[in-house]
Design an enzyme around this catalytic site. Structure first.
Site, PDB file in Angstrom:
ATOM      1  N   PRO A   2      -1.562  -2.024  -3.948  1.00 22.76           N
ATOM      2  CA  PRO A   2      -0.860  -1.089  -3.057  1.00 22.76           C
ATOM      3  C   PRO A   2      -1.833  -0.139  -2.363  1.00 22.76           C
ATOM      4  CG  PRO A   2      -0.459  -0.538  -5.369  1.00 22.76           C
ATOM      5  CD  PRO A   2      -1.237  -1.803  -5.362  1.00 22.76           C
ATOM      6  N   GLU A   3      -1.658  -0.019  -1.067  1.00 21.62           N
ATOM      7  CA  GLU A   3      -2.451   0.953  -0.317  1.00 21.62           C
ATOM      8  C   GLU A   3      -1.579   2.166  -0.010  1.00 21.62           C
ATOM      9  OE1 GLU A   3      -5.552   0.299   2.125  1.00 21.62           O
ATOM     10  OE2 GLU A   3      -5.839  -1.838   1.741  1.00 21.62           O
ATOM     11  N   HIS A 108       6.768  -6.800 -18.909  1.00 17.19           N
ATOM     12  CA  HIS A 108       5.820  -5.882 -18.266  1.00 17.19           C
ATOM     13  C   HIS A 108       6.447  -4.528 -17.946  1.00 17.19           C
ATOM     14  CE1 HIS A 108       3.051  -9.138 -18.180  1.00 17.19           C
ATOM     15  NE2 HIS A 108       3.727  -9.841 -17.306  1.00 17.19           N
ATOM     16  N   ARG A 127      -0.741  -6.223 -14.832  1.00 17.22           N
ATOM     17  CA  ARG A 127      -2.189  -6.195 -15.080  1.00 17.22           C
ATOM     18  C   ARG A 127      -2.650  -4.906 -15.746  1.00 17.22           C
ATOM     19  NH1 ARG A 127      -5.144  -8.569  -9.860  1.00 17.22           N
ATOM     20  NH2 ARG A 127      -6.876  -8.560 -11.348  1.00 17.22           N
ATOM     21  N   ARG A 170     -25.523   9.420   9.575  1.00 18.58           N
ATOM     22  CA  ARG A 170     -25.352   8.449   8.490  1.00 18.58           C
ATOM     23  C   ARG A 170     -25.704   7.039   8.973  1.00 18.58           C
ATOM     24  NH1 ARG A 170     -22.065  10.751   4.448  1.00 18.58           N
ATOM     25  NH2 ARG A 170     -22.615   8.953   3.181  1.00 18.58           N
TER      26      ARG A 170
END
Ligand SMILES: [Zn+2]
Length: 291
Positions: A2-3, A108, A127, A170
């Protein structure tokens, strides 16, 4: 994984059933996820009222009427499911252009929250890279999970001036810097690829050599790709929540991510999307228009 937009969508889905509600029952079905639960996890949460559900980067923050904040991170595979008092049961619904993870396996189901209004929120995580903790609210920003974290990408603090300072001198590419949580919080691989493509900036060019006006455009595209995904997630959530209340991940229709070999969708560009692997992560980009 998930973002930020998925986490924000989950927040938006959980808020109506959790905000303002008291936790009547809390169950942790194992001693740990990625990290052990705090010793007092269940006692501290039982009877607490969730005042507000916030998000910081990819963390969900349940602000309690106690001194602690419940912090939750979905890791790689964490998801929530809501069962309402009317007993609605989950099922697979895959509306529109989104797809969801397979139905969660009951084995789960690691954490259960029940509100005094009768809603049951179950956390699944096959997981177990997700985690939950209780963090002192007054010093939350100093906690190792949050200390040194840059501004939220959708906040006013993330602006061209901020990015100009972060990129100045940078040598690393813009992609590396945008993924640095000290530069901006919560951005992941997918949305950084999308934003750089839309801004037509090379992921690999030394960041210090990206000219100022292009940084203002990059800030705007980062905000736009996240906002569009959140809107799309929100609309999928409305469809889904009506059906069964489960909160999954959605996968937006991406323009460049996972589209190696396809024609570049940027207007006027004849390029083909390429993929380059760096440090185990794929960068998708258009060599023709991203300079
Ligand atoms: Zn292109």
């Amino acid at each position: 994984m998930p973002e930020l937009p998925e986490v924000e969508t989950v927040r938006g889905g959980l808020a109506p059933v959790l905000e303002g509600q008291r936790l009547a029952r809390v169950e942790a079905r194992r001693p740990d996820l990625r990290f052990p639960f705090p010793d007092n996890f269940v006692q501290e949460l039982t009877g607490a009222r969730i005042v507000r559900l916030d998000r910081r980067a990819k963390y969900l923050l349940a602000r309690l009427d106690r001194e602690a904040t419940l912090v939750m991170h979905l890791g790689m595979s964490g998801r929530f499911e809501i069962a309402r008092p009317d007993g609605a049961t989950p099922g697979a619904v895959r509306p529109g252009e989104f797809h969801y993870a397979p139905d969660p396996d009951p084995k789960h189901a690691h954490v259960v929250f029940e509100t005094d209004a009768g809603a049951r929120v179950t956390y699944y995580d096959p997981r177990r890279f997700g985690f939950m903790g209780l963090v002192d609210t007054a010093t939350l920003e100093l906690h190792p999970w949050f200390a040194g974290m840059g501004p939220e990408p959708l906040s006013d603090a993330f602006d061209a001036q901020h990015l100009t300072q972060a990129f100045a001198g940078r040598k690393q590419g813009p992609k590396t810097l945008l993924l640095d949580q000290r530069v901006v919080a919560g951005l992941g691989n997918i949305y950084v690829c999308e934003a750089l493509h839309r801004a037509r900036i090379s992921p690999f060019k030394p960041a210090g050599r990206v000219a100022g006006p292009r940084l203002a455009a990059l800030v705007a595209t980062v905000k736009a790709v996240l906002a569009e995904a959140i809107v799309a997630g929100g609309s999928s959530l409305r469809d889904y929540a009506q059906a069964d209340g489960a909160l999954g991940y959605f996968q937006h229709r991406f323009r460049v991510y996972d589209r190696e070999g396809r024609a570049c969708p940027n207007e006027g560009c004849q390029g083909v999307i390429a993929r380059r692997v760096q440090a185990g992560r794929s960068t998708f980009y258009c060599p023709a228009c991203q300079k």
